[in-house]
Design a protein around this motif. Structure first.
Motif, PDB file in Angstrom:
ATOM      1  N   LEU A  74      40.744  65.367 -35.542  1.00  0.00           N
ATOM      2  CA  LEU A  74      41.905  64.918 -35.013  1.00  0.00           C
ATOM      3  C   LEU A  74      42.311  65.755 -33.560  1.00  0.00           C
ATOM      4  O   LEU A  74      42.591  64.887 -32.603  1.00  0.00           O
ATOM      5  N   ALA A  75      42.095  66.878 -33.330  1.00  0.00           N
ATOM      6  CA  ALA A  75      42.397  67.749 -32.494  1.00  0.00           C
ATOM      7  C   ALA A  75      41.423  66.951 -31.095  1.00  0.00           C
ATOM      8  O   ALA A  75      41.847  66.666 -30.037  1.00  0.00           O
ATOM      9  N   MET A  76      40.111  66.761 -31.475  1.00  0.00           N
ATOM     10  CA  MET A  76      39.209  66.366 -30.536  1.00  0.00           C
ATOM     11  C   MET A  76      39.515  64.907 -29.791  1.00  0.00           C
ATOM     12  O   MET A  76      39.371  64.661 -28.805  1.00  0.00           O
ATOM     13  N   LEU A  77      39.859  64.092 -31.086  1.00  0.00           N
ATOM     14  CA  LEU A  77      40.381  62.576 -30.620  1.00  0.00           C
ATOM     15  C   LEU A  77      41.639  62.728 -29.722  1.00  0.00           C
ATOM     16  O   LEU A  77      41.620  61.918 -28.822  1.00  0.00           O
ATOM     17  N   CYS A  78      42.465  63.507 -30.173  1.00  0.00           N
ATOM     18  CA  CYS A  78      43.603  63.337 -29.436  1.00  0.00           C
ATOM     19  C   CYS A  78      43.433  64.167 -27.901  1.00  0.00           C
ATOM     20  O   CYS A  78      44.230  63.652 -27.015  1.00  0.00           O
ATOM     21  N   LEU A  79      42.549  65.231 -27.889  1.00  0.00           N
ATOM     22  CA  LEU A  79      42.369  65.614 -26.545  1.00  0.00           C
ATOM     23  C   LEU A  79      41.855  64.844 -25.681  1.00  0.00           C
ATOM     24  O   LEU A  79      41.748  64.703 -24.408  1.00  0.00           O
ATOM     25  N   SER A  80      40.933  63.343 -26.084  1.00  0.00           N
ATOM     26  CA  SER A  80      40.513  62.441 -25.199  1.00  0.00           C
ATOM     27  C   SER A  80      41.427  61.296 -25.096  1.00  0.00           C
ATOM     28  O   SER A  80      41.375  60.248 -24.883  1.00  0.00           O
ATOM     29  N   SER A  81      42.803  61.602 -25.872  1.00  0.00           N
ATOM     30  CA  SER A  81      43.963  60.592 -25.545  1.00  0.00           C
ATOM     31  C   SER A  81      43.425  59.429 -26.608  1.00  0.00           C
ATOM     32  O   SER A  81      43.985  58.346 -26.154  1.00  0.00           O
ATOM     33  N   ASN A  82      42.652  59.433 -27.416  1.00  0.00           N
ATOM     34  CA  ASN A  82      42.326  58.147 -28.352  1.00  0.00           C
ATOM     35  C   ASN A  82      43.614  57.625 -28.982  1.00  0.00           C
ATOM     36  O   ASN A  82      44.321  58.274 -29.565  1.00  0.00           O
ATOM     37  N   PRO A  83      44.027  56.390 -28.570  1.00  0.00           N
ATOM     38  CA  PRO A  83      45.144  55.703 -29.044  1.00  0.00           C
ATOM     39  C   PRO A  83      45.607  55.830 -30.295  1.00  0.00           C
ATOM     40  O   PRO A  83      46.696  56.153 -30.608  1.00  0.00           O
ATOM     41  N   THR A  84      44.508  55.629 -31.224  1.00  0.00           N
ATOM     42  CA  THR A  84      44.782  55.404 -32.724  1.00  0.00           C
ATOM     43  C   THR A  84      45.257  56.849 -33.142  1.00  0.00           C
ATOM     44  O   THR A  84      46.046  56.994 -34.103  1.00  0.00           O
ATOM     45  N   ALA A  85      44.375  57.698 -32.645  1.00  0.00           N
ATOM     46  CA  ALA A  85      44.730  59.264 -33.198  1.00  0.00           C
ATOM     47  C   ALA A  85      46.082  59.588 -32.709  1.00  0.00           C
ATOM     48  O   ALA A  85      46.748  60.329 -33.442  1.00  0.00           O
ATOM     49  N   THR A  86      46.181  59.515 -31.447  1.00  0.00           N
ATOM     50  CA  THR A  86      47.203  60.018 -30.588  1.00  0.00           C
ATOM     51  C   THR A  86      48.704  59.387 -31.148  1.00  0.00           C
ATOM     52  O   THR A  86      49.642  60.233 -31.285  1.00  0.00           O
ATOM     53  N   GLU A  87      48.686  58.356 -31.855  1.00  0.00           N
ATOM     54  CA  GLU A  87      49.929  57.846 -32.273  1.00  0.00           C
ATOM     55  C   GLU A  87      50.486  58.748 -33.723  1.00  0.00           C
ATOM     56  O   GLU A  87      51.805  58.606 -33.853  1.00  0.00           O
ATOM     57  N   LEU A  88      49.690  59.310 -34.390  1.00  0.00           N
ATOM     58  CA  LEU A  88      50.047  60.234 -35.327  1.00  0.00           C
ATOM     59  C   LEU A  88      51.059  61.358 -34.829  1.00  0.00           C
ATOM     60  O   LEU A  88      51.767  61.740 -35.607  1.00  0.00           O
ATOM     61  N   LEU A  89      50.766  61.777 -33.907  1.00  0.00           N
ATOM     62  CA  LEU A  89      51.799  62.760 -33.198  1.00  0.00           C
ATOM     63  C   LEU A  89      52.921  62.189 -32.800  1.00  0.00           C
ATOM     64  O   LEU A  89      53.972  63.151 -32.350  1.00  0.00           O
ATOM     65  N   TRP A  90      53.335  60.830 -32.614  1.00  0.00           N
ATOM     66  CA  TRP A  90      54.312  60.518 -32.190  1.00  0.00           C
ATOM     67  C   TRP A  90      55.288  59.519 -32.977  1.00  0.00           C
ATOM     68  O   TRP A  90      56.166  58.850 -32.583  1.00  0.00           O
ATOM     69  N   LEU A  91      55.038  59.618 -34.448  1.00  0.00           N
ATOM     70  CA  LEU A  91      55.652  58.905 -35.344  1.00  0.00           C
ATOM     71  C   LEU A  91      57.167  59.639 -35.345  1.00  0.00           C
ATOM     72  O   LEU A  91      57.360  60.772 -35.141  1.00  0.00           O
ATOM     73  N   PRO A  92      58.251  58.832 -35.715  1.00  0.00           N
ATOM     74  CA  PRO A  92      59.546  59.167 -35.831  1.00  0.00           C
ATOM     75  C   PRO A  92      59.705  59.970 -37.258  1.00  0.00           C
ATOM     76  O   PRO A  92      60.783  60.645 -37.195  1.00  0.00           O
ATOM     77  N   SER A  93      58.975  59.865 -38.060  1.00  0.00           N
ATOM     78  CA  SER A  93      59.152  60.601 -39.399  1.00  0.00           C
ATOM     79  C   SER A  93      57.657  60.526 -40.021  1.00  0.00           C
ATOM     80  O   SER A  93      56.858  59.608 -39.720  1.00  0.00           O
ATOM     81  N   TYR A  94      57.685  61.380 -40.966  1.00  0.00           N
ATOM     82  CA  TYR A  94      56.294  61.586 -41.680  1.00  0.00           C
ATOM     83  C   TYR A  94      56.500  61.826 -43.173  1.00  0.00           C
ATOM     84  O   TYR A  94      57.525  62.026 -43.801  1.00  0.00           O
ATOM     85  N   GLU A  95      55.485  61.223 -44.112  1.00  0.00           N
ATOM     86  CA  GLU A  95      55.412  61.117 -45.530  1.00  0.00           C
ATOM     87  C   GLU A  95      55.220  62.565 -45.979  1.00  0.00           C
ATOM     88  O   GLU A  95      55.708  62.990 -47.011  1.00  0.00           O
ATOM     89  N   VAL A  96      54.352  63.140 -45.316  1.00  0.00           N
ATOM     90  CA  VAL A  96      53.969  64.615 -45.592  1.00  0.00           C
ATOM     91  C   VAL A  96      53.828  65.359 -44.252  1.00  0.00           C
ATOM     92  O   VAL A  96      53.440  64.992 -43.132  1.00  0.00           O
ATOM     93  N   GLY A  97      54.474  66.340 -44.185  1.00  0.00           N
ATOM     94  CA  GLY A  97      54.818  67.260 -43.170  1.00  0.00           C
ATOM     95  C   GLY A  97      54.746  68.701 -43.442  1.00  0.00           C
ATOM     96  O   GLY A  97      55.750  69.259 -43.580  1.00  0.00           O
ATOM     97  N   SER A  98      53.584  69.502 -43.396  1.00  0.00           N
ATOM     98  CA  SER A  98      53.606  70.815 -43.661  1.00  0.00           C
ATOM     99  C   SER A  98      54.138  71.654 -42.345  1.00  0.00           C
ATOM    100  O   SER A  98      53.757  71.046 -41.358  1.00  0.00           O
ATOM    101  N   PRO A  99      54.265  72.981 -42.523  1.00  0.00           N
ATOM    102  CA  PRO A  99      54.500  73.729 -41.338  1.00  0.00           C
ATOM    103  C   PRO A  99      53.392  73.555 -40.187  1.00  0.00           C
ATOM    104  O   PRO A  99      53.861  73.356 -39.150  1.00  0.00           O
ATOM    105  N   LEU A 100      52.013  73.574 -40.651  1.00  0.00           N
ATOM    106  CA  LEU A 100      51.232  73.485 -39.534  1.00  0.00           C
ATOM    107  C   LEU A 100      51.190  72.084 -39.040  1.00  0.00           C
ATOM    108  O   LEU A 100      50.848  71.885 -37.783  1.00  0.00           O
ATOM    109  N   GLY A 101      51.342  71.029 -39.908  1.00  0.00           N
ATOM    110  CA  GLY A 101      51.586  69.811 -39.143  1.00  0.00           C
ATOM    111  C   GLY A 101      52.825  69.599 -38.434  1.00  0.00           C
ATOM    112  O   GLY A 101      52.584  68.816 -37.316  1.00  0.00           O
ATOM    113  N   GLU A 102      53.892  70.104 -38.719  1.00  0.00           N
ATOM    114  CA  GLU A 102      54.880  70.216 -37.763  1.00  0.00           C
ATOM    115  C   GLU A 102      54.630  70.986 -36.500  1.00  0.00           C
ATOM    116  O   GLU A 102      55.129  70.640 -35.608  1.00  0.00           O
TER     117      GLU A 102
END
Length: 222
Positions: free
Chosen positions: A64-92
């Motif tokens: 996921l980090a590698m995909l986001c470092l290349s600005s992959n649109p599908t992977a990047t959108e995970l980081l910009w959602l307004p809310s999450y169904e699961v959000g661990s401390p490391l996810g946050e």
């Protein structure tokens, strides 16, 4: 599975879903650090788990980090959602460092470049031409979405997934489904906007920040 972050993406996140739309989820998980010392490493294809009914795609933290470092649109959108169904401390924490993944050229190339390649396929291959009209319309909607969201990300450093005027994208999709050449004007306008705008994004992603997060993940999941 050590899920760090999970949320609803795709058409439901964009405001383009209809009654028959699937609910797509995307997430990131942490493989145990010991798994990286064996014969079959959890990298590349092995770092993605796809399930159906319900539709869920999970990427291992490094992938996921590698995909986001290349600005992959599908992977990047995970980081910009307004809310999450699961959000661990490391996810946050991951959401908190989302700015570290972007670069001006990376965003431009990923969003505008991908939309351009999709349009060329729409025009020159039978893959989309042979599909039913609704399928062509869907591809066109998402082509325009990528152009608009990519430009916002490039021009402001922020990414808004929810579309302000979903009907505009539906209408565009129908017009392109009837005549694919209609999309040429949208691509030309987007190219002009990108060229005329100086992005506040850095020239390179902040990889040390991303790597520090990944090392914290490995430490937490030995």
């Amino acid at each position: 599975m050590n899920t760090l972050l999970l949320g609803v993406v795709g058409s439901n996140a964009y405001g383009l879903a209809h009654a028959d739309s699937d609910v797509d989820r995307l997430g990131v998980f942490a493989a145990p650090a010991v798994a990286f010392h064996g014969l079959r490493l959890p990298i590349d294809r092995a770092a993605t788990v796809v399930e159906h009914d319900p539709d869920v795609t999970m990427h291992e933290a490094r992938k996921l980090a590698m995909l986001c470092l290349s600005s992959n649109p599908t992977a990047t959108e995970l980081l910009w959602l307004p809310s999450y169904e699961v959000g661990s401390p490391l996810g946050e924490e991951l959401v908190g460092i989302r700015g570290a993944f972007a670069s001006a050229d990376g965003v431009r190339n990923a969003y505008f470049g991908y939309a351009t390649s999709q349009f060329k396929r729409l025009l020159t291959t039978g893959q989309f031409q042979s599909k039913m009209r609704s399928r062509r319309s869907k591809h066109a909607r998402h082509l325009l979405r990528l152009l608009d969201q990519g430009y916002e990300y490039y021009a402001t450093g922020r990414l808004t997934l929810r579309l302000a005027d979903p009907e505009r994208y539906r209408e565009f999709g129908e017009r392109v489904a009837a005549d694919p050449s209609v999309a040429r004007a949208a691509l030309a306008a987007a190219e002009e906007r990108f060229a005329a705008t100086r992005s506040p994004l850095p020239a390179e992603p902040d990889t040390p920040v991303v790597e520090a997060w990944l090392l914290r993940v490995r430490e937490a999941y030995r």
